[in-house]
Design an enzyme around this catalytic site. Structure first.
Site, mmCIF file in Angstrom:
data_model
loop_
_atom_site.group_PDB
_atom_site.id
_atom_site.type_symbol
_atom_site.label_atom_id
_atom_site.label_comp_id
_atom_site.label_asym_id
_atom_site.label_seq_id
_atom_site.Cartn_x
_atom_site.Cartn_y
_atom_site.Cartn_z
ATOM 1 N N ASN A 115 -87.521 10.670 72.922
ATOM 2 C CA ASN A 115 -87.367 9.875 74.144
ATOM 3 C C ASN A 115 -86.162 8.971 73.982
ATOM 4 O O ASN A 115 -86.171 8.095 73.113
ATOM 5 C CB ASN A 115 -88.598 8.986 74.344
ATOM 6 C CG ASN A 115 -89.766 9.792 74.816
ATOM 7 O OD1 ASN A 115 -89.801 10.242 75.947
ATOM 8 N ND2 ASN A 115 -90.721 9.994 73.917
ATOM 9 N N CYS A 150 -93.918 8.008 71.641
ATOM 10 C CA CYS A 150 -93.707 7.883 70.209
ATOM 11 C C CYS A 150 -92.402 7.168 69.865
ATOM 12 O O CYS A 150 -91.350 7.498 70.400
ATOM 13 C CB CYS A 150 -93.667 9.299 69.647
ATOM 14 S SG CYS A 150 -94.389 9.383 68.059
ATOM 15 N N CYS A 208 -86.428 5.033 65.642
ATOM 16 C CA CYS A 208 -87.642 4.347 66.090
ATOM 17 C C CYS A 208 -87.354 2.900 66.454
ATOM 18 O O CYS A 208 -86.724 2.168 65.684
ATOM 19 C CB CYS A 208 -88.678 4.413 64.968
ATOM 20 S SG CYS A 208 -90.100 3.370 65.270
ATOM 21 N N SER A 214 -101.243 8.410 60.253
ATOM 22 C CA SER A 214 -99.902 8.990 60.207
ATOM 23 C C SER A 214 -99.055 8.259 59.175
ATOM 24 O O SER A 214 -99.183 7.040 59.017
ATOM 25 C CB SER A 214 -99.281 8.843 61.594
ATOM 26 O OG SER A 214 -97.934 9.198 61.560
ATOM 27 N N SER A 266 -94.986 12.400 59.406
ATOM 28 C CA SER A 266 -93.836 12.387 60.299
ATOM 29 C C SER A 266 -92.655 12.964 59.520
ATOM 30 O O SER A 266 -92.042 12.286 58.705
ATOM 31 C CB SER A 266 -93.592 10.926 60.708
ATOM 32 O OG SER A 266 -92.603 10.844 61.656
ATOM 33 N N LEU A 267 -92.350 14.244 59.746
ATOM 34 C CA LEU A 267 -91.411 14.970 58.885
ATOM 35 C C LEU A 267 -89.969 14.846 59.406
ATOM 36 O O LEU A 267 -89.097 14.347 58.729
ATOM 37 C CB LEU A 267 -91.845 16.430 58.804
ATOM 38 C CG LEU A 267 -91.328 17.242 57.634
ATOM 39 C CD1 LEU A 267 -91.701 16.629 56.308
ATOM 40 C CD2 LEU A 267 -91.872 18.671 57.722
ATOM 41 N N GLU A 280 -98.569 -3.558 70.274
ATOM 42 C CA GLU A 280 -98.953 -2.713 71.398
ATOM 43 C C GLU A 280 -99.862 -1.589 70.932
ATOM 44 O O GLU A 280 -99.763 -1.123 69.790
ATOM 45 C CB GLU A 280 -97.689 -2.132 72.052
ATOM 46 C CG GLU A 280 -96.886 -3.203 72.760
ATOM 47 C CD GLU A 280 -95.561 -2.697 73.323
ATOM 48 O OE1 GLU A 280 -95.040 -3.341 74.238
ATOM 49 O OE2 GLU A 280 -95.043 -1.676 72.855
ATOM 50 N N CYS A 319 -86.883 3.801 60.131
ATOM 51 C CA CYS A 319 -86.489 5.126 60.629
ATOM 52 C C CYS A 319 -85.489 4.930 61.764
ATOM 53 O O CYS A 319 -85.726 4.135 62.676
ATOM 54 C CB CYS A 319 -87.712 5.910 61.113
ATOM 55 S SG CYS A 319 -88.973 6.090 59.839
ATOM 56 N N CYS A 346 -104.069 5.061 70.444
ATOM 57 C CA CYS A 346 -103.058 4.961 69.386
ATOM 58 C C CYS A 346 -102.900 3.481 69.053
ATOM 59 O O CYS A 346 -102.580 2.671 69.931
ATOM 60 C CB CYS A 346 -101.753 5.546 69.921
ATOM 61 S SG CYS A 346 -100.374 5.341 68.794
ATOM 62 N N CYS A 391 -91.945 -3.051 61.332
ATOM 63 C CA CYS A 391 -92.125 -2.021 60.294
ATOM 64 C C CYS A 391 -90.959 -2.082 59.328
ATOM 65 O O CYS A 391 -89.816 -2.311 59.725
ATOM 66 C CB CYS A 391 -92.194 -0.632 60.931
ATOM 67 S SG CYS A 391 -92.479 0.672 59.714
ATOM 68 N N GLY A 411 -95.760 0.165 63.084
ATOM 69 C CA GLY A 411 -96.013 -0.016 61.654
ATOM 70 C C GLY A 411 -96.304 1.277 60.917
ATOM 71 O O GLY A 411 -96.571 2.313 61.513
ATOM 72 N N GLU A 412 -96.205 1.203 59.596
ATOM 73 C CA GLU A 412 -96.527 2.328 58.711
ATOM 74 C C GLU A 412 -97.911 2.023 58.124
ATOM 75 O O GLU A 412 -98.060 1.126 57.278
ATOM 76 C CB GLU A 412 -95.441 2.422 57.623
ATOM 77 C CG GLU A 412 -95.828 3.194 56.377
ATOM 78 C CD GLU A 412 -96.242 4.640 56.644
ATOM 79 O OE1 GLU A 412 -95.515 5.378 57.304
ATOM 80 O OE2 GLU A 412 -97.335 5.023 56.165
HETATM 81 S S1 SF4 Z 1 -91.353 5.803 62.817
HETATM 82 FE FE1 SF4 Z 1 -93.171 4.732 61.989
HETATM 83 S S2 SF4 Z 1 -92.613 4.407 59.829
HETATM 84 FE FE2 SF4 Z 1 -90.691 4.852 60.889
HETATM 85 S S3 SF4 Z 1 -89.872 2.827 61.468
HETATM 86 FE FE3 SF4 Z 1 -91.080 3.589 63.201
HETATM 87 S S4 SF4 Z 1 -93.123 2.684 62.927
HETATM 88 FE FE4 SF4 Z 1 -92.046 2.550 60.962
#
Ligand code: SF4
Length: 354
Positions: A297, A340, A123, A198, A221-222, A96, A120, A109, A116, A166-167
């Protein structure tokens, strides 16, 4: 859609790579610029359209190369104008991308991986694990498909953020060429000031990005101000703890007066107290940076909660009062799950938005 995978997809090649591709076939180097412009500026989908290239070369290219394209399988528009695009990659995977039109400044974006590996906790994308890296072509094709829509409305894309699925730094071999195509004057002609990458904090890859593409913007992304919490909600921290991550931010070669963006997803009762705000200030005070507060969210299957408005206001005010540049992002596209951490590429339940 994927087709003729044995042919070279020219959208996987930067301009210097295309020059080498042509030179390897005994062709003049300047042809590469012509072809590049046809692909990225005129959106050519076939060699037949390239009228300033000889017929022989066009025929030869058609035999050995191809120009891929992505077309959205579904588009969903949120009440705030945010549009979410679902792209099928032709191998059963989908990603997406999101178009965020803020006051005529269109930001796109894009995704860099299907799924990924970073896991995290908060996410949705991370729950799918890594399925595969996107190719360079698949990364730039998301932009080009959305550009068609944006141009139909008489506008242009202004900003690109690699913050979708994804990262990006876990797929640098494809992300770096994709960005080179984005910022090439003969390519997508985007300003490097308008491209932001990012990361959740892959330190060696941050160093590589800084070496190879020192002019793009960096967002980190802290989301936590202690290693204890960050270890828990972002497993990458167990390998690259806060101290190392912040050192890499400090050393990232941002040009001029540009700043690192620290993304901070605020989760109710987890990281939204004034103590967190104080630690955040301490941790980032010696790095030219700005802070994006992103209220979490809530989504199904995730135990985290959104912060209260009072907690957001107190956190924001604490930082502003200490001269920190801070923006509290409204949840753009929340009603279409485009906000996000909500992108999932419908890998599981494609029916949801079609
Ligand atoms: S926040 Fe970003 S790095 Fe972390 S799992 Fe989600 S997509 Fe991957």
């Amino acid at each position: 859609m994927m087709s003729n995978p044995e042919k070279t997809d020219l959208k996987n090649l930067t301009l210097p790579m295309l020059e080498r591709f042509l030179q390897g076939r005994g062709k003049e180097r300047f042809r590469a610029t012509q072809i590049f412009k046809w692909i990225y500026q005129h959106d050519a989908g076939s060699f037949g359209e390239m009228t300033n290239i000889s017929k022989d070369l066009r025929t030869e290219l058609a035999e050995t190369a191809r120009i891929s394209k992505l077309e959205p399988e579904a588009v969903e528009q949120g009440s705030d104008g945010t549009r979410k695009y679902l792209f099928s990659l032709g191998d059963g995977n989908a990603v997406e991308s999101v178009l965020i039109p803020i006051e005529g400044r269109n930001t796109v974006c894009i995704s860099s991986q299907a799924g990924c590996a970073m896991g995290c906790e908060f996410c949705l994308t991370g729950t799918f694990k890594l399925v595969r890296n996107l190719t360079t072509a698949e990364i730039v094709n998301q932009i080009m498909a959305i550009r068609c829509d944006v141009r139909a409305a008489g506008e242009e894309i202004r900003n690109i953020v690699l913050m979708g699925m994804g990262e990006p730094l876990h797929n640098l071999d494809n992300v770096i060429p994709a960005i080179q195509i984005m910022i090439d004057g003969n390519g997508l002609q985007l300003s490097n000031r308008r491209v932001t990458v990012s990361t959740c904090g892959l330190v060696p890859e941050m160093e590589r990005l800084g070496r190879e593409l020192p002019n793009v913007n960096l967002a980190v992304s802290l989301n936590a101000t202690t290693d204890e919490l960050r270890d828990r909600i972002m497993p990458v921290n167990r390998k690259y703890p806060l101290k190392e991550l912040l050192r890499a931010c400090r050393e990232f070669p941002l040009p001029g007066r540009r700043k690192v963006t620290f993304e901070y997803v605020m989760m109710g009762g987890i990281n939204d107290s004034l103590e967190d705000a104080k630690r955040l200030l301490r941790l980032t005070s010696d790095i030219p940076g700005k802070i994006n507060l992103i209220p979490f969210n809530e989504h199904e299957g995730c135990g985290f909660r959104a912060p209260t408005q009072a907690a957001i206001d107190a956190f924001h005010t604490f930082l502003i009062d200490r001269n920190v540049t801070v923006i509290t992002r409204d949840s753009r596209g929340a009603d279409i799950s485009a906000a996000c951490g909500q992108l999932k590429g419908n890998l599981e339940n494609r029916k949801e938005i079609i």
